[in-house]
Motif scaffolding. Structure first.
Motif, mmCIF file in Angstrom:
data_model
loop_
_atom_site.group_PDB
_atom_site.id
_atom_site.type_symbol
_atom_site.label_atom_id
_atom_site.label_comp_id
_atom_site.label_asym_id
_atom_site.label_seq_id
_atom_site.Cartn_x
_atom_site.Cartn_y
_atom_site.Cartn_z
ATOM 1 N N ALA A 111 -16.384 30.032 22.574
ATOM 2 C CA ALA A 111 -16.235 28.809 21.768
ATOM 3 C C ALA A 111 -14.868 28.189 22.016
ATOM 4 O O ALA A 111 -13.858 28.897 22.129
ATOM 5 C CB ALA A 111 -16.400 29.119 20.285
ATOM 6 N N ALA A 146 -11.551 26.853 21.075
ATOM 7 C CA ALA A 146 -10.729 27.160 19.892
ATOM 8 C C ALA A 146 -10.431 25.916 19.063
ATOM 9 O O ALA A 146 -10.448 25.970 17.829
ATOM 10 C CB ALA A 146 -9.433 27.834 20.321
ATOM 11 N N SER A 191 -13.652 37.448 14.927
ATOM 12 C CA SER A 191 -15.077 37.288 15.220
ATOM 13 C C SER A 191 -15.423 35.936 15.833
ATOM 14 O O SER A 191 -16.579 35.696 16.178
ATOM 15 C CB SER A 191 -15.890 37.482 13.931
ATOM 16 N N THR A 192 -14.450 35.035 15.972
ATOM 17 C CA THR A 192 -14.705 33.741 16.606
ATOM 18 C C THR A 192 -15.152 33.995 18.040
ATOM 19 O O THR A 192 -14.471 34.705 18.782
ATOM 20 C CB THR A 192 -13.437 32.860 16.597
ATOM 21 N N ILE A 209 -6.273 33.093 17.026
ATOM 22 C CA ILE A 209 -7.491 33.167 17.850
ATOM 23 C C ILE A 209 -7.141 33.750 19.219
ATOM 24 O O ILE A 209 -7.821 34.646 19.730
ATOM 25 C CB ILE A 209 -8.157 31.778 17.980
ATOM 26 N N THR A 251 -12.742 36.939 10.318
ATOM 27 C CA THR A 251 -13.429 35.785 10.899
ATOM 28 C C THR A 251 -12.716 35.278 12.151
ATOM 29 O O THR A 251 -13.375 34.864 13.108
ATOM 30 C CB THR A 251 -13.573 34.638 9.882
ATOM 31 N N THR A 252 -11.401 35.347 12.182
ATOM 32 C CA THR A 252 -10.682 34.902 13.375
ATOM 33 C C THR A 252 -10.998 35.805 14.556
ATOM 34 O O THR A 252 -11.256 35.329 15.661
ATOM 35 C CB THR A 252 -9.165 34.867 13.115
ATOM 36 N N THR A 281 -13.464 24.261 11.102
ATOM 37 C CA THR A 281 -12.815 25.033 10.042
ATOM 38 C C THR A 281 -12.077 24.119 9.077
ATOM 39 O O THR A 281 -12.203 24.241 7.853
ATOM 40 C CB THR A 281 -11.828 26.050 10.657
ATOM 41 N N SER A 303 -13.534 24.823 17.146
ATOM 42 C CA SER A 303 -13.706 25.772 16.041
ATOM 43 C C SER A 303 -12.739 25.447 14.906
ATOM 44 O O SER A 303 -13.119 25.440 13.726
ATOM 45 C CB SER A 303 -13.479 27.200 16.546
ATOM 46 N N GLU A 347 -3.435 29.161 13.380
ATOM 47 C CA GLU A 347 -4.822 29.556 13.631
ATOM 48 C C GLU A 347 -5.099 29.676 15.125
ATOM 49 O O GLU A 347 -5.743 30.622 15.573
ATOM 50 C CB GLU A 347 -5.785 28.536 13.029
#
Length: 141
Positions: free
Chosen positions: A29, A31, A24-25, A85, A21-22, A38, A34, A81
């Motif tokens: 967007a 960060a 696929s961010t 990203i 998922t990271t 999250t 996001s 996180e």
């Protein structure tokens, strides 16, 4: 035995989804936005599980047990996180980034354990750190 294995299995499975998922961010967007979404979802899940455990009856008492670690952990998690990203946005491959980060982390934590918590370092750990260093060199070439 199951009580020993399931937490590691959960960490591994959660990390697989985390990295997918990271990576696929969307690159367009923001960060931080996001991460805000999250962590709103994470906070709702964690608080829901707390209530499911019957915590609603003792919330003030449980809050009084918290200290600076909850705040620093929150800051650390956001930094982690945000870093991941941008690791993926910088072009790291999913099959390399996590490996390099986690091997580096493991070696540093051996030293943290030694210096901060007076844990012993075995000869096997020193050899393992050397093997990890060689592996990191080979992976990043």
């Amino acid at each position: 035995m199951l009580g020993y294995i399931w937490p590691i299995a959960l960490v591994v499975v959660a990390n697989v989804f985390y990295n997918i998922t990271t990576k696929s961010t969307p690159s367009q967007a923001n960060a931080f936005l996001s991460l805000a979404v999250t962590y709103c979802v994470a906070a709702a899940c964690a608080f829901g599980l707390y209530l499911f455990q019957g915590g609603h009856q003792k919330l003030p008492a449980e809050l009084s047990k918290l200290n600076w670690t909850a705040v620093l952990l929150g800051i650390s998690v956001v930094a982690l996180e945000f870093g991941y990203i941008h690791v993926y946005r910088a072009g790291w491959k999913v099959n390399t980034a996590s490996l390099v980060a986690n091997i580096s982390l493991a070696c540093i934590l051996v030293l943290v354990g030694f210096f901060l918590y007076q844990e012993s370092i075995s000869f096997k750990q020193v050899i393992g750190m050397g093997v990890c260093a060689v592996g990191l060199f080979l992976i990043t070439q």
